[in-house]
Scaffold this motif. Structure first.
Motif, mmCIF file in Angstrom:
data_model
loop_
_atom_site.group_PDB
_atom_site.id
_atom_site.type_symbol
_atom_site.label_atom_id
_atom_site.label_comp_id
_atom_site.label_asym_id
_atom_site.label_seq_id
_atom_site.Cartn_x
_atom_site.Cartn_y
_atom_site.Cartn_z
ATOM 1 N N ILE A 32 0.882 -1.168 0.000
ATOM 2 C CA ILE A 32 0.000 0.000 0.000
ATOM 3 C C ILE A 32 0.916 1.212 0.000
ATOM 4 O O ILE A 32 1.692 1.406 0.929
ATOM 5 C CB ILE A 32 -0.929 0.012 1.233
ATOM 6 C CG1 ILE A 32 -1.830 -1.224 1.228
ATOM 7 C CG2 ILE A 32 -1.758 1.301 1.261
ATOM 8 C CD1 ILE A 32 -2.809 -1.302 2.398
ATOM 9 N N ILE A 33 0.853 1.957 -1.094
ATOM 10 C CA ILE A 33 1.766 3.084 -1.218
ATOM 11 C C ILE A 33 0.978 4.383 -1.392
ATOM 12 O O ILE A 33 -0.208 4.362 -1.737
ATOM 13 C CB ILE A 33 2.766 2.878 -2.385
ATOM 14 C CG1 ILE A 33 2.033 2.667 -3.700
ATOM 15 C CG2 ILE A 33 3.684 1.712 -2.110
ATOM 16 C CD1 ILE A 33 2.937 2.262 -4.848
ATOM 17 N N GLY A 34 1.642 5.481 -1.127
ATOM 18 C CA GLY A 34 0.976 6.773 -1.229
ATOM 19 C C GLY A 34 1.719 7.795 -0.401
ATOM 20 O O GLY A 34 2.538 7.440 0.443
ATOM 21 N N ALA A 35 1.413 9.049 -0.638
ATOM 22 C CA ALA A 35 2.142 10.150 -0.003
ATOM 23 C C ALA A 35 1.805 10.271 1.485
ATOM 24 O O ALA A 35 0.891 9.607 1.973
ATOM 25 C CB ALA A 35 1.788 11.448 -0.720
ATOM 26 N N ASN A 36 2.512 11.137 2.177
ATOM 27 C CA ASN A 36 2.203 11.463 3.572
ATOM 28 C C ASN A 36 0.755 11.872 3.706
ATOM 29 O O ASN A 36 0.282 12.697 2.929
ATOM 30 C CB ASN A 36 3.038 12.672 4.046
ATOM 31 C CG ASN A 36 4.458 12.284 4.358
ATOM 32 O OD1 ASN A 36 5.372 12.807 3.759
ATOM 33 N ND2 ASN A 36 4.654 11.380 5.274
ATOM 34 N N GLY A 37 0.089 11.323 4.700
ATOM 35 C CA GLY A 37 -1.284 11.737 4.971
ATOM 36 C C GLY A 37 -2.315 11.151 4.030
ATOM 37 O O GLY A 37 -3.495 11.507 4.095
ATOM 38 N N ALA A 38 -1.907 10.239 3.162
ATOM 39 C CA ALA A 38 -2.849 9.667 2.184
ATOM 40 C C ALA A 38 -3.886 8.760 2.856
ATOM 41 O O ALA A 38 -4.994 8.573 2.339
ATOM 42 C CB ALA A 38 -2.079 8.872 1.127
ATOM 43 N N GLY A 39 -3.519 8.191 3.999
ATOM 44 C CA GLY A 39 -4.472 7.316 4.697
ATOM 45 C C GLY A 39 -3.981 5.891 4.861
ATOM 46 O O GLY A 39 -4.745 4.998 5.250
ATOM 47 N N LYS A 40 -2.717 5.652 4.613
ATOM 48 C CA LYS A 40 -2.178 4.279 4.656
ATOM 49 C C LYS A 40 -2.283 3.676 6.064
ATOM 50 O O LYS A 40 -2.765 2.560 6.243
ATOM 51 C CB LYS A 40 -0.707 4.278 4.191
ATOM 52 C CG LYS A 40 -0.503 4.899 2.829
ATOM 53 C CD LYS A 40 0.950 4.902 2.402
ATOM 54 C CE LYS A 40 1.895 5.727 3.253
ATOM 55 N NZ LYS A 40 1.622 7.196 3.257
ATOM 56 N N THR A 41 -1.813 4.441 7.040
ATOM 57 C CA THR A 41 -1.869 3.955 8.430
ATOM 58 C C THR A 41 -3.320 3.757 8.865
ATOM 59 O O THR A 41 -3.651 2.768 9.533
ATOM 60 C CB THR A 41 -1.160 4.965 9.368
ATOM 61 O OG1 THR A 41 0.212 5.031 8.982
ATOM 62 C CG2 THR A 41 -1.263 4.546 10.818
ATOM 63 N N THR A 42 -4.157 4.690 8.459
ATOM 64 C CA THR A 42 -5.568 4.585 8.839
ATOM 65 C C THR A 42 -6.192 3.292 8.302
ATOM 66 O O THR A 42 -7.005 2.658 8.985
ATOM 67 C CB THR A 42 -6.344 5.815 8.302
ATOM 68 O OG1 THR A 42 -5.699 6.997 8.778
ATOM 69 C CG2 THR A 42 -7.788 5.798 8.750
ATOM 70 N N ILE A 43 -5.791 2.881 7.110
ATOM 71 C CA ILE A 43 -6.330 1.632 6.550
ATOM 72 C C ILE A 43 -5.928 0.458 7.450
ATOM 73 O O ILE A 43 -6.770 -0.369 7.829
ATOM 74 C CB ILE A 43 -5.810 1.405 5.112
ATOM 75 C CG1 ILE A 43 -6.341 2.503 4.184
ATOM 76 C CG2 ILE A 43 -6.227 0.019 4.595
ATOM 77 C CD1 ILE A 43 -5.673 2.527 2.808
ATOM 78 N N LEU A 44 -4.651 0.393 7.821
ATOM 79 C CA LEU A 44 -4.208 -0.710 8.682
ATOM 80 C C LEU A 44 -4.920 -0.673 10.035
ATOM 81 O O LEU A 44 -5.396 -1.702 10.529
ATOM 82 C CB LEU A 44 -2.687 -0.664 8.898
ATOM 83 C CG LEU A 44 -1.799 -0.833 7.680
ATOM 84 C CD1 LEU A 44 -0.351 -1.015 8.112
ATOM 85 C CD2 LEU A 44 -2.229 -2.029 6.829
#
Ligand code: ATP
Ligand code: MG
Length: 232
Positions: A32-44
């Motif tokens: 899962i890739i994407g810029a800072n603040g994209a929501g990656k951590t939130t998904i996990l």
């Protein structure tokens, strides 16, 4: 193995993930890739029940949307948060043992320890050192090792290379390939190039939505990705 269906995630009234769906098959590494603040951590965090959400999360065909984070570990999902949170005043061994407190893992504790120390020879060399005295990269290995001590079927890794020296980052990526032999992996990464190099498929997240998804080859050759993330 894992299905996320129409996920919407909230911090209080603020929505940060919109109608997001993704799937992970057994044996895969998904990036899962994407810029800072994209929501990656939130998904996990949403997967393991640490964020308010709507939508459905299914694991091995069961709806786990309202299962607690603690119970998730017992069901076979380990989450290794960003920022390598280890207990600095405890030894490497003690930190690892803490990962094996669920019923299933307890029975296999000594095998698991051997397995983890084989994957991370650096931890083996430092088994009785205080975790707080390890380098950042070694602490990250310890955090992942502790997650593995629960004998998960699926491990969620949040930016394992964040703030880590390049040499150790290389080593961690090799470790991840080793882990893949036994465990399905979701890898959140800002090192897009490296993440694509080891993943089977990936999801690109932008402002809380899936912007693009595909196999490694599809993503590596995507003009979008080249421009936005690889600087080509
Ligand atoms: N506890 C929180 N309360 C309010 N908003 C939050 C909270 N945590 C994250 N956010 C917001 O949610 C959005 C997604 O954050 P998230 O941490 O999921 O991004 P990320 O892709 O993991 O970023 P990074 O690469 O910096 O780790 C951001 O706009 C962020 O500001
Ligand atoms: Mg993050």
């Amino acid at each position: 193995m894992l299905k996320v269906k129409q996920l919407n995630s909230f911090y209080g009234k603020i929505q940060t993930v919109w109608n997001l769906s993704l799937e992970i098959d057994e044996g895969e590494i998904i990036a899962i890739i994407g810029a800072n603040g994209a929501g990656k951590t939130t998904i996990l965090k949403s997967i393991v029940g640490l964020v308010e959400k709507t939508g459905a999360i299914e694991f091995e065909g069961k709806n786990i949307s309202s299962v607690s984070a603690h119970k998730m570990v017992q069901m076979g999902i380990s989450y290794v948060p960003e920022g390598r949170k280890v207990f600095p005043e405890m030894s490497v061994r003690e930190n690892l043992i803490l990962g094996s407190y669920n019923k299933r893992a307890k029975l296999e504790r000594s095998n698991s320890l051997e397995y983890v120390l084989d994957i991370f020879p650096r931890l083996k060399e430092r088994i009785d050192h205080l975790a707080g005295n390890l380098s950042g990269g070694e602490q990250q290995m310890l955090a992942i090792g502790r997650g593995l001590m629960a004998r998960p079927k699926l491990i969620l890794l949040d930016e394992p290379s964040l703030g880590i020296a390049p040499v150790l980052t290389d080593e961690i990526f090799r470790n991840i390939e080793e882990i893949k032999k036994e465990t399905t992996i979701v890898l959140v990464e800002q090192h897009v190039h490296r993440a694509l190099a080891i993943c089977d498929r990936g999801y690109v997240v932008e402002t809380g939505q899936i912007h693009l998804t595909g196999t490694r080859d599809e993503l590596e050759t995507s003009e979008d990705i080249k421009e936005a993330y690889l600087g080509i």
